[in-house]
Design an enzyme around this catalytic site. Structure first.
Site, PDB file in Angstrom:
ATOM      1  N   ARG A   1       0.800  -1.244   0.000  1.00 23.70           N
ATOM      2  CA  ARG A   1       0.000   0.000   0.000  1.00 23.70           C
ATOM      3  C   ARG A   1       0.821   1.277   0.000  1.00 23.70           C
ATOM      4  NH1 ARG A   1      -4.541  -2.890   2.705  1.00 23.70           N
ATOM      5  NH2 ARG A   1      -5.760  -3.228   0.836  1.00 23.70           N
TER       6      ARG A   1
ATOM      7  N   LYS B   1      -3.250   4.669   2.758  1.00 22.36           N
ATOM      8  CA  LYS B   1      -3.833   4.552   1.406  1.00 22.36           C
ATOM      9  C   LYS B   1      -5.072   5.441   1.288  1.00 22.36           C
ATOM     10  CE  LYS B   1      -6.283   2.290  -2.053  1.00 22.36           C
ATOM     11  NZ  LYS B   1      -7.687   2.287  -2.409  1.00 22.36           N
TER      12      LYS B   1
ATOM     13  N   PHE C   1      -9.018   0.705  -6.453  1.00 24.93           N
ATOM     14  CA  PHE C   1      -8.299  -0.580  -6.430  1.00 24.93           C
ATOM     15  C   PHE C   1      -7.388  -0.734  -5.202  1.00 24.93           C
ATOM     16  CE2 PHE C   1      -5.098   0.818 -10.015  1.00 24.93           C
ATOM     17  CZ  PHE C   1      -4.513   1.714  -9.146  1.00 24.93           C
ATOM     18  N   GLU C   2      -6.848  -1.933  -5.083  1.00 25.21           N
ATOM     19  CA  GLU C   2      -6.094  -2.348  -3.886  1.00 25.21           C
ATOM     20  C   GLU C   2      -6.927  -2.164  -2.616  1.00 25.21           C
ATOM     21  OE1 GLU C   2      -1.945  -1.408  -3.626  1.00 25.21           O
ATOM     22  OE2 GLU C   2      -1.687  -1.447  -5.796  1.00 25.21           O
ATOM     23  N   GLY C   3      -8.201  -2.529  -2.706  1.00 23.99           N
ATOM     24  CA  GLY C   3      -9.154  -2.361  -1.605  1.00 23.99           C
ATOM     25  C   GLY C   3      -9.834  -1.013  -1.739  1.00 23.99           C
TER      26      GLY C   3
END
Ligand SMILES: Cc1cc2nc3c(=O)[nH]c(=O)nc-3n(C[C@H](O)[C@H](O)[C@H](O)COP(=O)(O)OP(=O)(O)OC[C@H]3O[C@@H](n4cnc5c(N)ncnc54)[C@H](O)[C@@H]3O)c2cc1C
Length: 583
Positions: free
Chosen positions: A272, A350, A392-394
């Site tokens: 992250r 993030k 994205f990435e959660g």
């Protein structure tokens, strides 16, 4: 003495504790890395500076030329985090994040191509690979002979990553892989895929588990779809990746059979700060553009930079960029120092960095006025490129739930019995939510309510005293708020998303402020109060904003219109639209 295996600054806040030693002193890039890092940053500028026209063309075309990928390879940018013994640069998290910042100052698609390779594509191999697996693939990944991609998402499995339907079944010592992955960054240019698939549980009738596999593009049955036509980061490659009866030998299993879900979360957590670094780079580039633009553009006989509303935007963008860089660097530093439980802090970095970049991109476009909307200027591309970071990435929504639930979990887990009933419940909030026993609940509420033993800042410079006191007061209040939430909602807390969002927003604000205080403390120590006057101004603005946002969120945890909002939304769902017209 802090236990690095479980210490978490944010989770401790919900127990009314401030683990100051975790965040002071502000982390620095390792001495051994500094010189190489500076060389790499200079090389990045040498490679990318002055190529805006090309980035623009690739954006319009939606494609990055193969010859440019070759340039990235020749500059060693695929080997940033690969250990030196395997031919890479062996950068730690902070140095790596700093390189992504530098790349993102020039172009988001380039940053993503490099970032998806290192942050998530091959991270699983570094974290969980056997020596043999590392020897086999890392040298090629370091040179970029192999580009890596991370294959988790499927049509039915986005935020609910545990719902993947790709399967791998045993055939003798081999595995047979079948399924299709969606929106895979580098999907069409990668030779190395980290793929997550359901595998049968040992024994009959058990629940299928998830397992991670290394899949290489040369294996029969591996294919990818066309490059997706996207809103932003258009030159970065995004495709489906398909696996049809792909035969994998046992040595393609990554991190053990049945360990795939945890592996996926660990990869995303540790990657992250790469994304955060990219956002910081974007913000710095915008500040360069916006300040020049505002000084050049004259209206009403004056440069628009003279006007208060423009100063307000540039001031806020500066505070946001400083705070984002502080929190991303803080998390990278924690990882480099060997702290293991940084998932919540990484999620916060993030969420904050991606939203700060989004605000900054919007304001930069506004400062540029009509020009900002025109394609010949860079602003609209930055806005388009920045939007994906919140998805994205959660998604930031899911990460907020994760932040709040993890923090509450730690508060309750102080008692053994609470821990046993909470563990499975909140440990993997993304995977599913369970229940809290009534007894555990009572204990948790008493315990968290009484853990009032005050441990404030002792290390910060006196120039930061008032901000530190505000932080201490609000951290006590958040511990009480977490207690009230547990007491009020019990096991139903997992579904109280309005409240969880507020709790998450408070924790985001407090951790960002803590990281910034630590950085400004370091600046004052190094340069004195006069030398660090601008940093002191920045933290003053941030601290004031945090105070009022946290106050508002705390108040609305208790007094709110949540049920009314739900009712309004339910009615909209019922009619599937808006129900009024002035006609
Ligand atoms: C350009 C691009 C590149 C990508 N690259 C990769 C990649 O390299 N590898 C990979 O595996 N994936 C990749 N993805 C997929 C990305 O990670 C997913 O899009 C993301 O995880 C969200 O999943 P989803 O799109 O299915 O949204 P959904 O899960 O359907 O969510 C839709 C909305 O509902 C919200 N939501 C969902 N569940 C809940 C809940 N329980 N409570 C409250 N709100 C909820 C979400 O926050 C979101 O706002 C990429 C996507 C894009 C667009």
């Amino acid at each position: 003495m802090i236990d690095k295996s479980e210490a978490s600054f944010v989770q401790s806040l919900c127990m009314g504790q401030i683990l100051e030693e975790l965040i002071v002193p502000f982390p620095e890039v390792r001495k051994a890395e500094k010189e190489t890092l500076e060389q790499v940053l200079a090389a990045v500028d040498q490679l990318l500076a002055g190529r805006e026209k090309e980035f623009r063309e690739w954006d319009v075309k939606g494609e990055m030329p193969a010859a440019f990928l070759e340039e990235l390879r020749s500059f060693g940018l695929f080997g940033l985090i690969v250990p030196e013994e395997f031919g890479g640069m062996g950068f730690g998290t902070m140095a790596y994040s700093r390189v992504l910042q530098q790349i993102a100052r020039h172009d988001g698609s380039v940053a993503l191509t490099v970032g998806a390779h290192s942050s998530i594509g091959m991270r699983g191999l570094l974290l969980f690979g056997t020596d043999e697996q590392k020897r086999r693939w890392l040298p090629k990944l370091a040179t970029g002979e192999m580009i890596a991609a991370f294959c988790l998402t499927e049509p039915g499995a986005g935020s609910d990553a545990a719902a993947v339907r790709t399967t791998a079944v045993r055939d003798g010592n081999d595995w047979i892989l079948n399924g299709e992955k969606l929106w895979i960054t580098n999907g069409g240019i990668a030779q190395f895929y980290t793929v997550f698939a359901k595998t049968p549980a040992p024994g009959d009738g058990g629940k299928a588990q998830m397992t991670a596999f290394v899949v290489t593009s040369d294996l029969p049955g591996v294919s990818h779809g066309p490059h997706e036509d996207k809103m932003g980061i258009r030159a970065s490659n995004t495709t489906t990746v398909r696996f049809e009866d792909v035969r994998l030998s046992g040595d393609h299993v990554l991190g053990g059979v049945g360990k795939g879900f945890k592996a996926a979360m660990k990869i995303l957590n540790s990657g992250r700060t790469g994304l955060g670094g990219g956002c910081v780079g974007g913000m710095k580039a915008l500040l360069g553009l916006s300040t020049k633009q505002a000084k050049e553009r004259k209206q009403f006989g004056r440069p628009i930079s003279d006007f208060g509303l423009i100063k307000q935007k540039v001031g806020q963008m500066t505070v946001d960029a400083y705070a984002a860089e502080s929190v991303v660097t803080m998390v990278s530093g924690l990882i480099d120092q060997g702290y293991q439980d940084y998932a919540v802090e990484a999620a916060i970095s993030k969420v904050f960095a991606t939203e700060a970049l989004w605000r900054g991109a919007d304001e930069a476009l506004q400062i540029a006025g009509g020009n900002g909307y025109m394609r010949e200027y860079p602003y609209e591309k930055v806005v388009r490129d920045a939007r994906i970071n919140r998805i994205f990435e959660g998604t930031n929504d899911i990460l907020r739930l994760f932040i709040a639930l993890s923090a509450v979990n730690r508060a309750a887990a102080q008692l053994k019995d609470v821990a046993s009933s909470m563990k499975g419940v909140l440990h993997d909030p993304i995977k599913g939510f369970g229940v809290l026993s009534d007894y555990a609940l009572k204990q948790a509420s008493i315990r968290t309510g009484l853990v009032g033993e005050k441990r404030g800042f002792t290390l910060l410079h006196p120039a930061l005293k008032s901000h530190a006191e505000q932080f201490e007061e609000q951290s006590r209040e958040v511990a009480w708020a977490a207690d009230r939430l547990l007491r009020r909602h019990g096991k139903a807390i997992v579904d109280k998303q309005f409240a969880l969002r507020r709790l998450a927003d408070i924790l985001v604000d407090l951790f960002v402020l803590a990281a910034t205080l630590s950085r400004v403390h370091a600046a004052v120590e190094a340069k004195g109060e006069a030398g660090a006057a601008q940093e002191l101004e920045i933290v003053r603005v941030l601290s004031r904003d945090v105070r009022s946002r946290v106050r508002g969120n705390l108040r609305r945890i208790d007094v709110n219109e949540d049920e009314t909002v739900k009712s309004v939304a339910d009615a909209a769902f019922e009619r599937e639209g808006f129900g009024w017209d002035v006609l």
